[in-house]
Scaffold this active site. Structure first.
Site, PDB file in Angstrom:
ATOM      1  N   THR A 176       0.853  -1.191   0.000  1.00 62.30           N
ATOM      2  CA  THR A 176       0.000   0.000   0.000  1.00 62.30           C
ATOM      3  C   THR A 176       0.883   1.233   0.000  1.00 62.30           C
ATOM      4  O   THR A 176       1.798   1.344   0.823  1.00 62.30           O
ATOM      5  CB  THR A 176      -0.901   0.051   1.251  1.00 62.30           C
ATOM      6  OG1 THR A 176      -0.081   0.029   2.415  1.00 62.30           O
ATOM      7  CG2 THR A 176      -1.894  -1.089   1.274  1.00 62.30           C
ATOM      8  N   ASN A 193       1.528   4.480   1.220  1.00 61.55           N
ATOM      9  CA  ASN A 193       1.079   5.372   2.298  1.00 61.55           C
ATOM     10  C   ASN A 193       1.344   6.801   1.846  1.00 61.55           C
ATOM     11  O   ASN A 193       2.387   7.087   1.260  1.00 61.55           O
ATOM     12  CB  ASN A 193       1.852   5.089   3.582  1.00 61.55           C
ATOM     13  CG  ASN A 193       1.586   3.714   4.151  1.00 61.55           C
ATOM     14  OD1 ASN A 193       1.423   2.751   3.403  1.00 61.55           O
ATOM     15  ND2 ASN A 193       1.553   3.611   5.457  1.00 61.55           N
ATOM     16  N   GLU A 243      -3.715   4.882   2.993  1.00 55.79           N
ATOM     17  CA  GLU A 243      -2.913   3.957   2.191  1.00 55.79           C
ATOM     18  C   GLU A 243      -3.670   3.553   0.940  1.00 55.79           C
ATOM     19  O   GLU A 243      -4.858   3.259   1.015  1.00 55.79           O
ATOM     20  CB  GLU A 243      -2.640   2.671   2.969  1.00 55.79           C
ATOM     21  CG  GLU A 243      -2.087   2.851   4.347  1.00 55.79           C
ATOM     22  CD  GLU A 243      -1.985   1.506   5.068  1.00 55.79           C
ATOM     23  OE1 GLU A 243      -1.717   0.483   4.414  1.00 55.79           O
ATOM     24  OE2 GLU A 243      -2.197   1.485   6.282  1.00 55.79           O
TER      25      GLU A 243
HETATM   26  N1  RBF Z   1      -6.248  -2.982   8.371  1.00 56.81           N
HETATM   27  C1  RBF Z   1      -7.027  -3.338   9.427  1.00 56.81           C
HETATM   28  O1  RBF Z   1      -6.538  -3.400  10.543  1.00 56.81           O
HETATM   29  N2  RBF Z   1      -8.353  -3.610   9.258  1.00 56.81           N
HETATM   30  C2  RBF Z   1      -8.957  -3.573   8.048  1.00 56.81           C
HETATM   31  O2  RBF Z   1     -10.153  -3.828   7.960  1.00 56.81           O
HETATM   32  C3  RBF Z   1      -8.163  -3.213   6.907  1.00 56.81           C
HETATM   33  N3  RBF Z   1      -8.696  -3.162   5.668  1.00 56.81           N
HETATM   34  C4  RBF Z   1      -7.918  -2.831   4.598  1.00 56.81           C
HETATM   35  C5  RBF Z   1      -8.474  -2.807   3.319  1.00 56.81           C
HETATM   36  C6  RBF Z   1      -7.697  -2.494   2.211  1.00 56.81           C
HETATM   37  C7  RBF Z   1      -8.318  -2.474   0.849  1.00 56.81           C
HETATM   38  C8  RBF Z   1      -6.317  -2.200   2.386  1.00 56.81           C
HETATM   39  C9  RBF Z   1      -5.458  -1.876   1.210  1.00 56.81           C
HETATM   40  C10 RBF Z   1      -5.759  -2.225   3.650  1.00 56.81           C
HETATM   41  C11 RBF Z   1      -6.541  -2.538   4.776  1.00 56.81           C
HETATM   42  N4  RBF Z   1      -6.014  -2.568   6.058  1.00 56.81           N
HETATM   43  C12 RBF Z   1      -6.787  -2.918   7.130  1.00 56.81           C
HETATM   44  C13 RBF Z   1      -4.674  -2.023   6.315  1.00 56.81           C
HETATM   45  C14 RBF Z   1      -3.563  -3.011   6.463  1.00 56.81           C
HETATM   46  O3  RBF Z   1      -3.502  -3.437   7.801  1.00 56.81           O
HETATM   47  C15 RBF Z   1      -2.289  -2.229   6.077  1.00 56.81           C
HETATM   48  O4  RBF Z   1      -2.340  -1.947   4.717  1.00 56.81           O
HETATM   49  C16 RBF Z   1      -1.042  -2.951   6.425  1.00 56.81           C
HETATM   50  O5  RBF Z   1      -0.897  -3.037   7.817  1.00 56.81           O
HETATM   51  C17 RBF Z   1       0.188  -2.261   5.844  1.00 56.81           C
HETATM   52  O6  RBF Z   1       0.291  -0.944   6.258  1.00 56.81           O
HETATM   53  P1  ADP Z   2       4.969   0.900   3.642  1.00 56.36           P
HETATM   54  O1  ADP Z   2       4.564   0.542   5.022  1.00 56.36           O
HETATM   55  O2  ADP Z   2       6.282   1.612   3.616  1.00 56.36           O
HETATM   56  O3  ADP Z   2       3.901   1.612   2.916  1.00 56.36           O
HETATM   57  P2  ADP Z   2       4.351  -1.435   2.013  1.00 56.36           P
HETATM   58  O4  ADP Z   2       4.819  -2.836   2.262  1.00 56.36           O
HETATM   59  O5  ADP Z   2       2.923  -1.108   2.184  1.00 56.36           O
HETATM   60  O6  ADP Z   2       5.261  -0.487   2.896  1.00 56.36           O
HETATM   61  O7  ADP Z   2       4.810  -1.117   0.546  1.00 56.36           O
HETATM   62  C1  ADP Z   2       4.440   0.083  -0.045  1.00 56.36           C
HETATM   63  C2  ADP Z   2       5.301   0.472  -1.212  1.00 56.36           C
HETATM   64  O8  ADP Z   2       5.298  -0.536  -2.222  1.00 56.36           O
HETATM   65  C3  ADP Z   2       4.718   1.699  -1.881  1.00 56.36           C
HETATM   66  O9  ADP Z   2       5.147   2.900  -1.261  1.00 56.36           O
HETATM   67  C4  ADP Z   2       5.245   1.572  -3.305  1.00 56.36           C
HETATM   68  O10 ADP Z   2       6.507   2.196  -3.397  1.00 56.36           O
HETATM   69  C5  ADP Z   2       5.389   0.050  -3.499  1.00 56.36           C
HETATM   70  N1  ADP Z   2       4.365  -0.571  -4.348  1.00 56.36           N
HETATM   71  C6  ADP Z   2       4.652  -1.512  -5.287  1.00 56.36           C
HETATM   72  N2  ADP Z   2       3.539  -1.937  -5.897  1.00 56.36           N
HETATM   73  C7  ADP Z   2       2.490  -1.266  -5.326  1.00 56.36           C
HETATM   74  C8  ADP Z   2       1.068  -1.273  -5.551  1.00 56.36           C
HETATM   75  N3  ADP Z   2       0.507  -2.075  -6.484  1.00 56.36           N
HETATM   76  N4  ADP Z   2       0.296  -0.450  -4.815  1.00 56.36           N
HETATM   77  C9  ADP Z   2       0.863   0.352  -3.880  1.00 56.36           C
HETATM   78  N5  ADP Z   2       2.189   0.404  -3.624  1.00 56.36           N
HETATM   79  C10 ADP Z   2       3.015  -0.393  -4.330  1.00 56.36           C
HETATM   80 MG    MG Z   3       1.921   0.741   2.982  1.00 56.88          MG
END
Ligand code: RBF
Ligand code: ADP
Ligand code: MG
Length: 185
Positions: free
Chosen positions: A40, A42, A123
């Site tokens: 994701t 951020n 995110e």
């Molecule tokens: N985190 C939660 O704790 N609860 C959720 O219901 C939840 N839903 C999510 C739905 C989507 C589409 C995405 C992309 C992320 C979600 N997350 C949720 C966040 C997830 O915990 C987070 O992306 C990771 O911890 C990485 O930062």
């Molecule tokens: P962080 O906690 O640093 O956000 P993540 O494991 O969520 O770490 O990884 C996020 C990073 O991955 C983004 O900042 C981006 O550089 C990269 N990335 C690669 N593919 C994707 C994607 N499909 N969607 C979002 N981020 C992506």
């Molecule tokens: Mg992230």
């Protein structure tokens, strides 16, 4: 917790669409990719205006990624955890393929109850295969609808499964004519 059944309207309803421009992709804890297999991007909550005012939850919309203006080389920065992270600013991504194209996204806004974050995070999981990470790049995106509240889970697998369902719902809805209209940023 089981996800509630939230109906999605045929076209975006107020307050949607909500739109944000040129927001920087920042480093988080680094666990989206590593722990969940769902990266994701951020974003800097200080750089957004309207999106921070939305209720915590899961949303969908369109996103466009831009290389940071005038970026010429990557930098190594430190995560809050102390781990190093490469800021490539979008260098190494392809214009017209990864950059400057409108792509589907599902977003999480809130405190990630499963992990108990202390700060509100915004995110974006972008539905696209990128050849490399793009920390320091900027995004423009719109939010077109709400999918569900943020939930807590007993297992990581249950969270992953719900996120996969969110991605399916997002893609399907964005494919419909009333949502395709907003595929411009
Ligand atoms: N985190 C939660 O704790 N609860 C959720 O219901 C939840 N839903 C999510 C739905 C989507 C589409 C995405 C992309 C992320 C979600 N997350 C949720 C966040 C997830 O915990 C987070 O992306 C990771 O911890 C990485 O930062
Ligand atoms: P962080 O906690 O640093 O956000 P993540 O494991 O969520 O770490 O990884 C996020 C990073 O991955 C983004 O900042 C981006 O550089 C990269 N990335 C690669 N593919 C994707 C994607 N499909 N969607 C979002 N981020 C992506
Ligand atoms: Mg992230």
């Amino acid at each position: 917790m089981t996800r509630p059944d939230v109906p999605i309207p045929e076209s975006p309803q107020p307050p949607f669409p909500v739109e944000e421009h040129n927001v920087t992709v920042i480093a988080g804890f680094g666990r989206g990719s590593a722990e969940l297999g769902i990266p994701t991007a951020n974003i800097s909550t200080k750089e957004v205006k309207q999106v921070t005012q939305l209720d915590p939850g899961v949303y969908f919309g369109w996103v466009k990624l831009h290389k940071k203006q005038d970026a010429t080389h990557s930098d190594i920065k430190e995560r809050e955890s102390g781990k190093q992270v490469e800021y490539s600013y979008g260098l190494g991504l392809e214009e017209g393929k990864d950059l400057e194209v409108v792509l589907p996204t599902v977003m999480s806004i809130g405190w990630n109850p499963f992990y108990g974050n202390k700060e509100k995070a915004i995110e974006l999981h972008i539905v696209h295969q990128f050849p490399k990470d793009f920390y320091g790049a900027t995004v423009c995106f719109n939010v077109l609808g709400y999918i569900r509240p943020e939930l807590n889970y007993t297992t990581k697998e249950a969270l992953i499964k719900d996120i996969q369902t969110d991605i399916e719902i997002g893609i399907q809805t964005l494919n419909t004519p009333q949502y395709q209209k907003y595929k411009r940023l």
